[in-house]
Write an enzyme that holds these catalytic residues in place. Structure first.
Site, PDB file in Angstrom:
ATOM      1  CB  SER A  84      -7.149  -6.520  17.675  1.00 36.89           C
ATOM      2  OG  SER A  84      -7.496  -7.880  17.897  1.00 36.89           O
ATOM      3  CE  LYS A  85     -13.154  -3.602  13.072  1.00 41.73           C
ATOM      4  NZ  LYS A  85     -13.387  -2.352  13.780  1.00 41.73           N
TER       5      LYS A  85
END
Ligand code: GLU
Length: 459
Positions: free
Chosen positions: A243-244
């Site tokens: 994820s980010k």
């Protein structure tokens, strides 16, 4: 038979790196085997699908360097799914379900409360004709559910995970056509993969548990299932889904970081073991070495540092022409910029470094950095720059450095201030290359400007 494969994104968000890997593997496989690669937009969730995402995904795939022979959109094929759903209904392999969302939620609540796994209990399977008519008359519009065999198991040999078996009793009758007439993912996927002649379904591990449902549908429709290969999830270094937080999650994030498409492809191919080795590989090698058999069933850790390392290596391999192409979207460049890019590529980790370094060649006098200015203020620097200007004016660029060396100036003592004066920086491209590429006028202008700064600072 030549393979036909597909990438089937749902346009519900930007292209995730994990999905880009799925697309890449399908594409590499088709290239390697002389097969066909199709794109299918799975937009059967009208609430979550957005036109903008579809365009973004196609654009990211093109950027990565993939090409496809056709694109289809499931929202344009609704009549086809309805036809096959009705066939299953007519043949008694599917039934109408009148349960409301509230009833289904209540069923699930009770099952969970009793410690049972939630699944549809099959109540509408057994509806009598009269009951059905009563429900129709009360205005309920039915969905269609597939009758899953209640005994036995559904097994298949996954190309990556090996033999997988699922007990049918645990599957539960699932919806194939919603009450609004739209198909569900599993059903549309099977109809399309069959009609499109797909031979190998290569997709993310998150779909592993959908596969027995799909195989049961193939059998009910009298079709042969394709081969399935599931790709392990991509995780961040901490073992959580990528994820980010891990620095990058979508292809767009990596594009913005200045990653080259071929570096990303190289990294993703090595990551899953689809291509063996630990090397810098270009497209022909990636295609030539791709093997489905090599793919590991272990989850892969996405390591941005390794990707950046490969990116640097690919930047060094690229020609000025290729670099210009890759930078086109980022900045406007004058004709003849290729030679400058060549000279700068050893100093770049990502494409974003070029806009920072190019002023060395593009400006008359590049901006002077803090570090470079303090080098120029060091003792002896002024003498070096004055001597450099004198030799340049007197004898020209040819043999310039040699003449300075003959005057006893050499090594760091010569090159540190000279680099600072000529480039405005303390590190960067090879100085001889810079001198080669710049005209005498500009070299002089920079030495002049440096002397002004030095003298100005003293005055
Ligand atoms: N639309 C599905 C997804 O994006 C495709 C799964 C498949 O390839 O069958 O996950």
């Amino acid at each position: 038979m030549k393979p036909r494969v597909r990438f089937a994104p749902s346009p519900t968000g930007p292209l995730h790196v994990g999905n880009a890997r799925t697309a890449l593997y399908n594409w590499l496989f088709a290239q390697r085997e002389g097969g066909t690669f199709l794109l299918r937009i799975e937009d059967t969730d009208p609430e979550r699908s957005l036109q903008g995402y579809e365009e973004g995904i196609l654009e990211d795939l093109r950027w990565l360097g993939l090409s496809w022979s056709e694109v289809s959109r499931q929202s344009e094929r609704l009549q086809i799914y309805r036809r096959y759903a009705e066939r299953l209904l007519d043949e008694g392999r599917a039934y109408r379900c009148y349960c409301t969302p509230e009833e289904l939620a209540e069923m699930k609540r009770l099952q969970l409360a009793e410690g049972r796994p939630p699944r549809y209990d099959g109540r509408c399977r057994r509806l009598g004709e009269a009951e059905r008519r009563r429900l129709e008359a009360s205005g309920r519009s039915p969905s269609l559910r597939f009758s899953v065999p209640q005994e036995g198991e559904t097994a298949f040999k996954d190309l990556v995970f090996g033999r997988k078996a699922f007990r049918n009793a645990e599957i539960g009758d699932f919806i194939i056509l919603r009450s609004d007439g739209w198909p569900t993912y599993n059903f549309a996927c099977v109809v399309d993969d069959h009609l499109m002649g797909i031979t190998h379904v290569i997709r993310g591990e998150d779909h592993l548990s959908n596969t027995p449902r799909q195989i049961l549908l193939y059998r009910a429709l009298g079709w042969d299932p394709p081969q399935f290969g599931h790709l392990p999830l991509l995780l961040g270094p901490d073992g959580k889904i990528l994820s980010k937080r891990h620095g990058a999650e979508s292809v767009g994030d990596l594009r913005q970081m200045g990653i080259l498409p071929v570096a990303l492809a190289n990294y993703l191919a090595l990551l899953g073991g689809a291509v063996k080795g630990d090397e810098v590989l270009g497209w022909p090698e990636l295609i030539g070495r791709f093997s489905l058999e090599g793919i590991s069933s272990k989850q892969s850790i996405f390591d941005l540092k390794k990707l950046l390392w490969l990116n640097r290596a690919h930047l060094r391999r690229a020609s000025g022409e290729e670099l210009k192409g890759a930078l086109q979207a980022l900045l406007t460049m004058p004709p003849g910029v290729e030679a400058y890019l060549e000279a700068l590529k050893d100093n770049a980790s990502t494409l974003l470094d070029f806009p920072k370094l190019l002023p060395i060649f593009l400006e008359e006098v590049p901006p002077m950095g803090e570090d470079a200015l303090s080098v120029l203020k060091e003792e002896g620097a002024q003498g070096v720059i004055e001597a450099a200007l004198e030799e340049l004016t007197g004898g020209g660029k040819e043999g310039w450095i040699e003449r300075l060396t003959e005057r006893g100036l050499k090594g760091r003592q010569l090159f540190r201030p000279l680099r600072a004066a000529l480039t405005g920086r303390t590190e960067g491209p090879e100085l001889r290359r810079v001198i080669e590429l710049l005209g005498e006028e500009r070299l002089k202008a920079r030495l002049d400007a440096a002397l002004k700064l030095i003298r100005g600072g003293q005055g």
